[in-house]
Design a protein around this motif. Structure first.
Motif, PDB file in Angstrom:
ATOM      1  N   ASN A 301       0.771  -1.165   0.068  1.00  0.00           N
ATOM      2  CA  ASN A 301       0.128   0.130   0.008  1.00  0.00           C
ATOM      3  C   ASN A 301       1.018   1.194  -0.231  1.00  0.00           C
ATOM      4  OD1 ASN A 301      -2.664  -1.182   0.051  1.00  0.00           O
ATOM      5  ND2 ASN A 301      -2.710  -1.334   2.234  1.00  0.00           N
ATOM      6  N   PHE A 302       0.263   2.256  -0.549  1.00  0.00           N
ATOM      7  CA  PHE A 302       1.053   3.487  -0.867  1.00  0.00           C
ATOM      8  C   PHE A 302       0.466   4.737  -0.893  1.00  0.00           C
ATOM      9  CE2 PHE A 302       0.511   2.579  -5.249  1.00  0.00           C
ATOM     10  CZ  PHE A 302       0.151   3.668  -5.744  1.00  0.00           C
ATOM     11  N   ARG A 303       0.897   5.822  -0.490  1.00  0.00           N
ATOM     12  CA  ARG A 303      -0.021   6.946  -0.341  1.00  0.00           C
ATOM     13  C   ARG A 303       0.765   8.325  -0.598  1.00  0.00           C
ATOM     14  NH1 ARG A 303      -1.478   6.454   4.580  1.00  0.00           N
ATOM     15  NH2 ARG A 303      -0.322   8.019   5.579  1.00  0.00           N
ATOM     16  N   PHE A 304       0.227   8.981  -1.340  1.00  0.00           N
ATOM     17  CA  PHE A 304       0.883  10.378  -1.773  1.00  0.00           C
ATOM     18  C   PHE A 304       0.379  11.464  -0.946  1.00  0.00           C
ATOM     19  CE2 PHE A 304       1.466   7.847  -5.632  1.00  0.00           C
ATOM     20  CZ  PHE A 304       3.074   8.036  -6.001  1.00  0.00           C
ATOM     21  N   ASN A 305       0.876  12.410  -1.042  1.00  0.00           N
ATOM     22  CA  ASN A 305       0.127  13.891  -0.482  1.00  0.00           C
ATOM     23  C   ASN A 305      -0.665  14.447  -1.660  1.00  0.00           C
ATOM     24  OD1 ASN A 305       1.643  14.904  -2.566  1.00  0.00           O
ATOM     25  ND2 ASN A 305       3.104  15.698  -1.224  1.00  0.00           N
ATOM     26  N   GLY A 306      -1.415  15.441  -1.345  1.00  0.00           N
ATOM     27  CA  GLY A 306      -2.445  15.998  -2.023  1.00  0.00           C
ATOM     28  C   GLY A 306      -2.031  16.366  -3.543  1.00  0.00           C
ATOM     29  N   ALA A 307      -0.935  16.955  -3.724  1.00  0.00           N
ATOM     30  CA  ALA A 307      -0.568  17.388  -5.040  1.00  0.00           C
ATOM     31  C   ALA A 307      -0.373  16.139  -5.829  1.00  0.00           C
ATOM     32  CB  ALA A 307       0.416  18.489  -4.955  1.00  0.00           C
ATOM     33  N   GLY A 308       0.769  15.277  -5.192  1.00  0.00           N
ATOM     34  CA  GLY A 308       0.855  13.994  -5.941  1.00  0.00           C
ATOM     35  C   GLY A 308      -0.233  13.286  -6.140  1.00  0.00           C
ATOM     36  N   PRO A 343      -7.262   6.970  -7.766  1.00  0.00           N
ATOM     37  CA  PRO A 343      -7.679   8.553  -7.189  1.00  0.00           C
ATOM     38  C   PRO A 343      -7.409   8.601  -5.776  1.00  0.00           C
ATOM     39  CG  PRO A 343      -9.858   7.138  -7.352  1.00  0.00           C
ATOM     40  CD  PRO A 343      -8.479   6.357  -8.071  1.00  0.00           C
ATOM     41  N   GLY A 344      -7.304   9.934  -5.425  1.00  0.00           N
ATOM     42  CA  GLY A 344      -7.208  10.182  -3.946  1.00  0.00           C
ATOM     43  C   GLY A 344      -5.773   9.883  -3.277  1.00  0.00           C
ATOM     44  N   GLY A 345      -4.845   9.549  -4.284  1.00  0.00           N
ATOM     45  CA  GLY A 345      -3.435   9.325  -3.560  1.00  0.00           C
ATOM     46  C   GLY A 345      -2.871   8.096  -2.773  1.00  0.00           C
ATOM     47  N   SER A 346      -4.009   7.148  -2.930  1.00  0.00           N
ATOM     48  CA  SER A 346      -3.747   5.798  -2.223  1.00  0.00           C
ATOM     49  C   SER A 346      -3.902   4.659  -3.419  1.00  0.00           C
ATOM     50  CB  SER A 346      -4.426   5.723  -1.029  1.00  0.00           C
ATOM     51  OG  SER A 346      -4.262   6.749   0.123  1.00  0.00           O
ATOM     52  N   GLY A 347      -3.015   3.850  -3.176  1.00  0.00           N
ATOM     53  CA  GLY A 347      -3.090   2.768  -3.974  1.00  0.00           C
ATOM     54  C   GLY A 347      -2.512   1.523  -3.603  1.00  0.00           C
TER      55      GLY A 347
END
Length: 555
Positions: A301-308, A343-347
């Protein structure tokens, strides 16, 4: 007991020969080290070896073992650092990254909570004030929707956020379970980043290990100074997510402007042609954790910040079915296929992972930069001259100890003492051979362990010979006296060595640094001394007796 089967004698002397062959490279340390360096360089290169590499390869025969005893910091010289990881900074960064999500969620409920603003609070705490105090319960409920379960076994079933409300203020901070999990991830990530950066410069056998809750010990033999090591650790690794244009096994694939050909870290011989302009960079990645997909297969699982997250969501929506490359320091560490828009920065990244591989990939994804600042509490530089002095002193101590033992055994036991000294020489060769094979690092305390083992090795022979003397005084014939001597001394030898071996195991388990170095050589020395005293000495005595057939013996 003196009747040793032929197969057993062959095994004993074959092990002695193997000990000699595997210890031999250490007598030609510089030549073998040069040969090994050239061999590694040729194996890592896709081109033919240079004349210098060919000459270096010829310095040691390929048919002989080439493993060496690694010299520690105090013997080779180098740099020593003790760093403290500022874990509190990670808590603060996590909470700061939560504010934009919380702000957007509360704005959607503006009718109930009113206006919102972030108020002053201590680091690691997010305090949000709402203008409508009656909507506090609603604001707390919204905040709890952002909480996630803790991903460690010890924190199973617990939330990663502690959320409370009082008056007109919602307070959010990491829970104790999440702080413990964050500490573990941060230390793991820090160790991995430091190790990768140090490995890039080709240093030999660095020591990089966690000490206590928030400290890292770094010892790198052969490096110039502590300042050079600090500079090396402080560099920033580059993590990017790039578009894949092609996958090939040809390292000479033509590359156009705006493209790059990167090797795959997990697939040797495979190269990826990618666009050099990244879709997003590691700076936009806020977290990556090992997990399991819907089929219960290992994933990440990974998560980006808002812009990324917005950029990556748009990119994945346009490129479903195509791979993208995760590039770290010009190497592709993974190239998963986009199965759906993210979408949403998490995948989630899925593939044919094992649990270990998914954990390693998660660590690598977080390895773009050090997760927290390092404060150096201790730094020390040991020059190569001092290291050579230590080697010379250790060699002299070993020679003096061996000479003293040899003279003592000959004076006390005559010809039997000579056979004990031969077994002692085999014992030292066995220690060096095992240290070379397992890649252990020899330090000054390790040399002390070898010297101590010399005394313990002949101690077993002393027990045997004194037992033989007792049997001779009791009127036993030579064969019976030797047989009884070996039999009756065996239990005392095993008891003494096993208790000392347990001590070495405990020192290794609970110690660190030089204590572990001493424990390793002591433990190996105990194993080899038991072998030489029980088997080698007996085989020598049996061979001598079968050859001479004396009517009487004097021990």
């Amino acid at each position: 007991m003196l009747q040793i089967p032929l197969w057993k004698r062959i095994v004993i002397w074959a092990l002695c020969l193997a000990a000699f062959l595997f210890a031999l490279p250490n007598a030609f340390y510089d030549r073998v080290e040069t040969h090994n360096d050239a061999s590694e360089a040729v194996a890592a290169s896709a081109i033919a070896p240079t004349p210098e590499q060919t000459a270096a390869l010829g310095m040691w025969p390929d048919y002989l073992p080439s493993s060496l005893v690694n010299l520690g910091l105090d013997l080779r010289g180098g740099a020593h650092l003790l760093a403290e990881v500022q874990l509190a900074d990670v808590y603060a960064d996590r909470i700061d990254a939560l504010w934009p999500q919380m702000r957007d969620a509360l704005r959607d409920a503006r009718d109930e909570v009113g206006g919102i603003r972030r108020t002053q609070s201590e680091p690691g705490v997010l305090a949000i004030q709402i203008s409508n105090a009656a909507g506090l319960e609603r604001a707390v409920a919204i905040a709890r929707t952002l909480a996630q379960p803790v991903t460690t076994l010890t924190g199973a079933g617990q939330s990663d956020l502690d959320i409370s409300g009082a008056g007109d203020t919602v307070t959010i901070q990491l829970s104790e379970a999440e702080r413990s999990a964050t500490d573990l991830r941060t230390m793991q990530q820090t160790l991995e980043i430091i190790r990768r950066r140090i490995d890039e410069v080709g240093t030999r056998e660095p020591t990089i290990q966690r000490q206590g809750d928030d400290r890292v010990l770094i010892e790198v033999p052969g490096i110039g100074s502590a300042e050079e090591l600090k500079s090396l650790i402080g560099t920033t690794a580059q993590l990017t997510f790039n578009t894949v244009l092609n996958r090939t096994t040809d390292p000479d694939t033509p590359v156009e402007a705006g493209q790059a050909l990167y090797p795959s870290e997990s697939e040797p011989g495979t190269y990826y042609l990618v666009q050099t302009t990244p879709v997003v960079s590691g700076e936009d990645l806020t977290d990556a954790q090992p997990a399991f997909d819907q089929s219960n297969n290992p994933a990440v699982n990974f998560r980006f910040n808002g812009a990324g997250g917005r950029v990556f969501g748009d990119y994945t929506a346009r490129n479903i079915g195509r791979p993208f490359a995760i590039v770290l320091d010009d190497q592709v560490i993974s190239a998963p296929v986009i199965n759906s828009a993210i979408p949403g920065g998490s995948g989630i990244i899925t593939g044919n992972f094992t649990v270990e591989e998914s954990t390693e990939l998660a660590v690598l994804l977080r390895s773009g930069a050090l997760p927290a600042e390092l404060s150096f509490l201790e730094e020390r530089t040991i020059g190569p001259e001092l290291g050579q002095d230590s080697i010379d002193a250790g060699r002299m101590a070993s020679l003096v100890a061996m000479a003293a033992v040899v003279v003592f055994m000959v004076l006390c036991y005559g010809w039997f003492g000579v056979m004990a000294n031969v077994a002692l020489a085999v014992n030292v060769l066995g220690i060096l051979a095992l240290l070379s094979v397992i890649g252990a690092t020899l330090t000054l305390p390790g040399i002390a362990g070898i010297v101590l083992t010399m005394g313990m090795a002949v101690d077993a022979n002393v027990l045997i010979y004194e037992r033989v003397r007792e049997e001779l005084r009791a009127g036993r014939n030579p064969v019976r006296a030797l047989d009884e001597g070996f039999q009756k001394a065996l239990s005392a030898i095993v008891d003494a060595n096993v208790t000392t071996l347990l001590t070495a195991v405990i020192m290794f388990a609970f110690g660190s640094g030089s204590v572990r170095g001493f424990a390793v050589t002591l433990g190996i020395g105990i194993i080899t001394s038991m072998f030489t005293s029980i088997f080698v000495t007996r085989s020598l005595v049996a061979t001598w007796y079968a050859w001479r057939r004396p009517k009487t013996i004097t021990v």
